[in-house]
Design a protein around this motif. Structure first.
Motif, PDB file in Angstrom:
ATOM      1  N   PRO A  88       0.827  -1.210   0.000  1.00  0.00           N
ATOM      2  CA  PRO A  88       0.000   0.000   0.000  1.00  0.00           C
ATOM      3  C   PRO A  88       0.863   1.263   0.000  1.00  0.00           C
ATOM      4  O   PRO A  88       1.966   1.272   0.566  1.00  0.00           O
ATOM      5  N   PRO A  89       0.377   2.336  -0.631  1.00  0.00           N
ATOM      6  CA  PRO A  89       1.188   3.556  -0.755  1.00  0.00           C
ATOM      7  C   PRO A  89       1.536   4.216   0.565  1.00  0.00           C
ATOM      8  O   PRO A  89       2.531   4.943   0.641  1.00  0.00           O
ATOM      9  N   GLU A 110       4.254   0.955  -7.466  1.00  0.00           N
ATOM     10  CA  GLU A 110       2.929   0.731  -8.044  1.00  0.00           C
ATOM     11  C   GLU A 110       2.009   1.914  -7.740  1.00  0.00           C
ATOM     12  O   GLU A 110       2.147   2.576  -6.721  1.00  0.00           O
ATOM     13  N   LYS A 111       1.045   2.169  -8.633  1.00  0.00           N
ATOM     14  CA  LYS A 111       0.026   3.168  -8.352  1.00  0.00           C
ATOM     15  C   LYS A 111      -0.869   2.658  -7.213  1.00  0.00           C
ATOM     16  O   LYS A 111      -0.902   1.455  -6.970  1.00  0.00           O
ATOM     17  N   ARG A 157       8.035   4.432 -11.762  1.00  0.00           N
ATOM     18  CA  ARG A 157       6.592   4.438 -11.469  1.00  0.00           C
ATOM     19  C   ARG A 157       5.889   3.639 -12.554  1.00  0.00           C
ATOM     20  O   ARG A 157       5.876   4.029 -13.720  1.00  0.00           O
ATOM     21  N   ILE A 158       5.293   2.543 -12.171  1.00  0.00           N
ATOM     22  CA  ILE A 158       4.767   1.601 -13.145  1.00  0.00           C
ATOM     23  C   ILE A 158       3.291   1.849 -13.413  1.00  0.00           C
ATOM     24  O   ILE A 158       2.493   2.043 -12.502  1.00  0.00           O
ATOM     25  N   ILE A 164      -8.559   4.760 -12.998  1.00  0.00           N
ATOM     26  CA  ILE A 164      -8.365   4.451 -14.414  1.00  0.00           C
ATOM     27  C   ILE A 164      -8.063   5.680 -15.264  1.00  0.00           C
ATOM     28  O   ILE A 164      -7.110   5.698 -16.040  1.00  0.00           O
ATOM     29  N   MET A 165      -8.838   6.730 -15.121  1.00  0.00           N
ATOM     30  CA  MET A 165      -8.723   7.865 -16.047  1.00  0.00           C
ATOM     31  C   MET A 165      -7.452   8.676 -15.862  1.00  0.00           C
ATOM     32  O   MET A 165      -6.761   9.000 -16.835  1.00  0.00           O
ATOM     33  N   GLN A 166      -7.155   9.033 -14.624  1.00  0.00           N
ATOM     34  CA  GLN A 166      -6.021   9.931 -14.362  1.00  0.00           C
ATOM     35  C   GLN A 166      -4.697   9.287 -14.720  1.00  0.00           C
ATOM     36  O   GLN A 166      -3.719   9.988 -14.977  1.00  0.00           O
ATOM     37  N   ASN A 167      -4.641   7.968 -14.769  1.00  0.00           N
ATOM     38  CA  ASN A 167      -3.366   7.300 -15.092  1.00  0.00           C
ATOM     39  C   ASN A 167      -3.427   6.538 -16.407  1.00  0.00           C
ATOM     40  O   ASN A 167      -2.869   6.970 -17.405  1.00  0.00           O
TER      41      ASN A 167
END
Length: 586
Positions: free
Chosen positions: A217-218, A244-245, A272-273, A333-336
């Motif tokens: 987790p981030p 990971e995002k 950054r994957i 989904i959209m922002q990345n």
């Protein structure tokens, strides 16, 4: 396959206080650069490393651009441009080739991502001969586990899907013998010191290169990086970290995460994957455009009426809504994924295929984008439904991990615009959602109507939509590229029909397409950054979406409900019609 050889390089951008200082930008085998290409090369050819003796060094400028040079570290030292290494390293550089090893540590090895994606991808690379001769894989997590238990867990997810070769079992056993496990806390210096000791034992005095994959987790990224940097980084080769995002929830949290990571890492150590950038059809997007003369002249507002980026899943959160509810479909989904594909699609021709040249062009696109207006956005949330067959599907809020009054969108559609000379006025439509009628990801390029088209008047009242050519790049499933063209139906009359010029990958190529994680892991080992996200890209992406997300949340915008298994909210069709567009996936 012969062993990979590597030498450390030195960068003037290194901070002497960084524990990674001696190694941050060297590339395995002296900096092999892989270019975009069609699928003509064999896997073995793709995995070959050149043995050039030059070392790639990078100098990071204030605006985030990177100047890449290839020359001997000794020459650089003579020029006085780079910091002076220790006498031992200089002796090593001058003493000929040395064996190297790569140690890959999967931090969070007991999680689903590691089991389902990372370990299978590493095995596929090993199976194809893409990993160096000397390598070790370590799983690191808080769960108590032995080496044998890790191997048993990993073995359940490994498949010899590539070409189905006869020696599958032998390869699997050989791979599992290279896999080990270390139990430890993510914020424990002591546990990472113990990991470092084990890594050194396996490295056996070779020049060590280390890759850490943070499948955690981030909120614990920084703790893990801090401990790895001070206690388990390589002192002779390179050290890299795959992250990971999600990379934050907005501009502020993303910048805080980046600044915290940069306390312990240089920018070119951070990978950054975004796994969508590793998908075959996304990587082929640039090839399609820049190596085919028929497309590049058409790639502008003069011929393209609109571009659509469509992502749909045919399942809901299924008990995992706790994580999703914190982010929602726009962040997830959209922002990345979709924005990264948009940047690749719309960018100008880069100076070269070098990672920095490509990423520089992507950043220009993101910075040219018009702020997203709330009236150009539709959000939705799926509701439960019962099919004709009596099967009942739950609502999003029926998920026990989701609050009953949640307003988190599971669907979003938006119209975006790029304010530059090439794309002025062209709507770029995004659509992403869960619990829809199908699972797919595709790019649709709809061209303008033919001016003064004769056949609109003389074809018996043909539908105007049929006169629109459309290029479709299907990312998943059934990867393919097809072009919709108008042609005459055989017969004595004049009747038009729309047909497809179709490149279906499964029919054209006998080999199975590699998983995105295979390509991205190989790139990280090689030091190829083209498919990874740079910090200024991330800043520009969040700058575009943060104001929109803030407005949606402050106004407590209520998502439009849509039935599970449908095509999404009706509002998405009104949004498209507002911009004189029809969704291509209808």
């Amino acid at each position: 396959m012969s062993s990979s050889l590597s030498r450390p390089s030195y960068s003037s951008s290194s901070r002497t206080s960084s524990p990674f200082f001696p190694n941050h930008s060297s590339l395995i085998n002296g900096g092999t650069r892989r270019s975009l290409s069609f699928l003509s090369a064999s896997p073995q050819e793709l995995c070959l490393r050149s043995k050039r003796k030059s070392v790639q060094s990078s100098v990071v400028l204030q605006d985030g651009a990177v100047v890449v040079t290839n020359s001997s570290p000794i020459e650089k030292l003579k020029d006085g441009l780079l910091s002076v290494p220790s006498q031992e390293v200089v002796a090593e550089l001058g003493g000929g080739e040395h064996e190297s090893t790569v140690s890959i540590t999967v931090v969070g090895a007991s999680g689903d991502l590691a089991k389902k994606k990372i370990f299978p991808a590493l095995f596929a690379l090993y199976y194809e001969g893409c990993l160096p001769e000397h390598f070790t894989i370590y799983g690191y997590a808080r769960s108590k586990m032995t080496d044998g238990e890790l191997r048993h867990m990993v073995s359940k997810t490994l498949t010899c899907r590539i070409d189905k070769r006869a020696n599958c079992g032998e390869k699997m056993e050989e791979f599992l013998k290279r896999c080990f496990y270390h139990t430890g806390q993510y914020d424990s210096q002591e546990h990472f010191v113990a990991l470092n000791k084990k890594l050194k034992e396996h490295e056996g005095g070779r020049l060590s290169n280390r890759l850490f994959y943070l499948s955690i987790p981030p909120n614990i990224f920084v703790d893990a990086v801090k401990c790895a940097s001070s206690s388990a980084s390589s002192l002779s080769g390179w050290t890299r970290v795959i992250v990971e995002k999600p990379f934050g929830r907005d501009s502020k949290t993303s910048a805080a995460l980046t600044n915290s990571l940069k306390n312990y890492l240089e920018e070119d150590q951070i990978f950054r994957i975004d796994h969508y950038l590793g998908k075959e059809l996304v990587e082929n997007l640039s090839v399609l455009r820049f190596s085919n003369l028929i497309f590049e002249p058409l790639w502008s507002r003069q011929y393209i009426q609109n571009v659509q980026f469509i992502f749909s899943e045919d399942f809901g959160t299924e008990g995992r809504g706790g994580y999703f509810d914190h982010y929602g479909i726009i962040r997830d989904i959209m922002q990345n994924h979709l924005l990264q594909i948009l940047a690749l699609f719309a960018m100008e021709t880069p100076v070269s295929l070098d990672a920095e040249d490509i990423r520089n062009e992507k950043v220009k696109v993101l910075r040219s984008m018009r702020p997203i207006q709330l009236e150009d956005v539709v959000i939705g949330q799926y509701k439960g439904t019962t099919t004709k067959g009596g099967v009942t599907y739950p609502s999003y809020t029926d998920d026990k991990t989701v609050p009953g009054d949640s307003l988190t969108p599971t669907f979003a559609a938006a119209a975006l615009f790029i304010d530059n000379a090439r794309w002025d006025g062209v709507p770029f439509l995004m659509k992403a959602g869960k619990a829809l009628h199908t699972r797919s990801a595709e790019i649709r390029v709809q061209f303008r109507h033919v001016p003064g088209n004769l056949y609109n008047r003389n074809s018996g009242g043909s539908n105007l939509d049929r006169t629109t050519n459309e290029l479709v790049i299907r990312v998943q499933p059934d990867e393919g590229i097809y072009l919709k063209i108008n042609n005459k139906v055989p017969g004595l009359g004049m009747r038009l029909d729309q047909s497809h010029l179709n490149l279906l990958y499964s029919a054209r190529y006998s080999k199975e397409i590699p998983d995105a994680y295979e390509r991205l892991l190989l790139d990280a080992i090689e030091g190829e950054r083209r498919l990874f996200i740079r910090s200024d890209e991330l800043d520009a992406a969040w700058a575009l979406f943060t104001p929109l997300l803030k407005e949606i949340e402050e106004k407590k915008m209520i998502p439009e409900l849509y039935p599970y298994g449908s095509r999404g909210p009706v509002g998405a069709h009104y949004l498209a019609a507002k911009h004189n567009v029809q969704w291509g996936d209808l």
